[in-house]
Design an enzyme around this catalytic site. Sequence first.
Site, short mmCIF file in Angstrom:
data_model
loop_
_atom_site.label_atom_id
_atom_site.label_comp_id
_atom_site.label_asym_id
_atom_site.label_seq_id
_atom_site.Cartn_x
_atom_site.Cartn_y
_atom_site.Cartn_z
N SER A 158 10.58 -7.68 7.69
CA SER A 158 10.93 -7.16 6.42
C SER A 158 11.13 -6.03 7.03
CB SER A 158 9.79 -7.58 5.93
OG SER A 158 10.79 -7.27 4.60
N TYR A 171 1.54 -5.97 0.94
CA TYR A 171 3.07 -6.10 1.89
C TYR A 171 3.89 -5.17 2.78
CZ TYR A 171 7.03 -9.39 2.68
OH TYR A 171 7.74 -9.80 3.27
#
Length: 276
Positions: A158, A171
């Site tokens: 990401s 995350y």
Amino acid sequence: MAAVQENDDDGGTRPGASAPPGAGPLAGAGPLAGRRAIVTGGASGIGAACVRELAAQGAFVVVVDRDAEGAGVLAKEVDGEVWAVDLLETGELEDLALEADILVNNAGIQVLSPIEEFDPADFRRIHTLMLEVPFLLMRAVLPSMYRKKFGRIINVSSVHGLRASAFKAAYVSAKHGLEGLSKVAALEGGPHGVTSNCVNPGYVRTPLVENQVADQARVHGISEGEVLERIMLTESAVKRLVEPSEVASLVGWLASEQAGMVTGASYAMDGGWSAR
């Protein structure tokens, strides 16, 4: 605090897991003909797009997901195979030996919360699914890749593997860890014809992101209509969501013979976010 999920786990009741995939048949025509791919979180979103892309290029694809029904529909569409499994049950993964030429680590979940309010159980769950599981699956496929002198490990990371955002402690740290794991795999795999890379999209048009809109609105005290403009895309030069097919196209190239000298890299697909 609220969790939103894509692909592999939603913290709900665990369905019955099927046995790990066997060698299985191989697909026919295309640049990836004769290659066997495993895609985690493959029943929806980015994972489903990757399944379709790899299958379109000729690979035989194993669709890995907790959603056995959704994975089965997609596997039937691409003439692939289903591995219905709860990847959070890591004990079942520790002694696996899997045959694969391509491994796409994609399964992911998200929880938004300030650090001081972050549930430690959620923190551990995210790290298990998004860092420990990729390690265990790499460990399971690398011997077969080394024997064949060919392998492609593709980690769907990401922009948050490169940059941080508030309220995403688990995350962001898991994705940063995945970046490091991918580089280690690149160094170890290079002499054996195995590459390892990360793909780093910004916000992708998936159920995970759509669910985050309401979560972000709650945390920041704004309307859902303002979330994309004021939060999700504020750092991007290109003001739109990434399409799953765009991520899959990069995954397909990284799986190819032409990408044999590309390893240890992180490919940003974030509309210019990480250029700042």
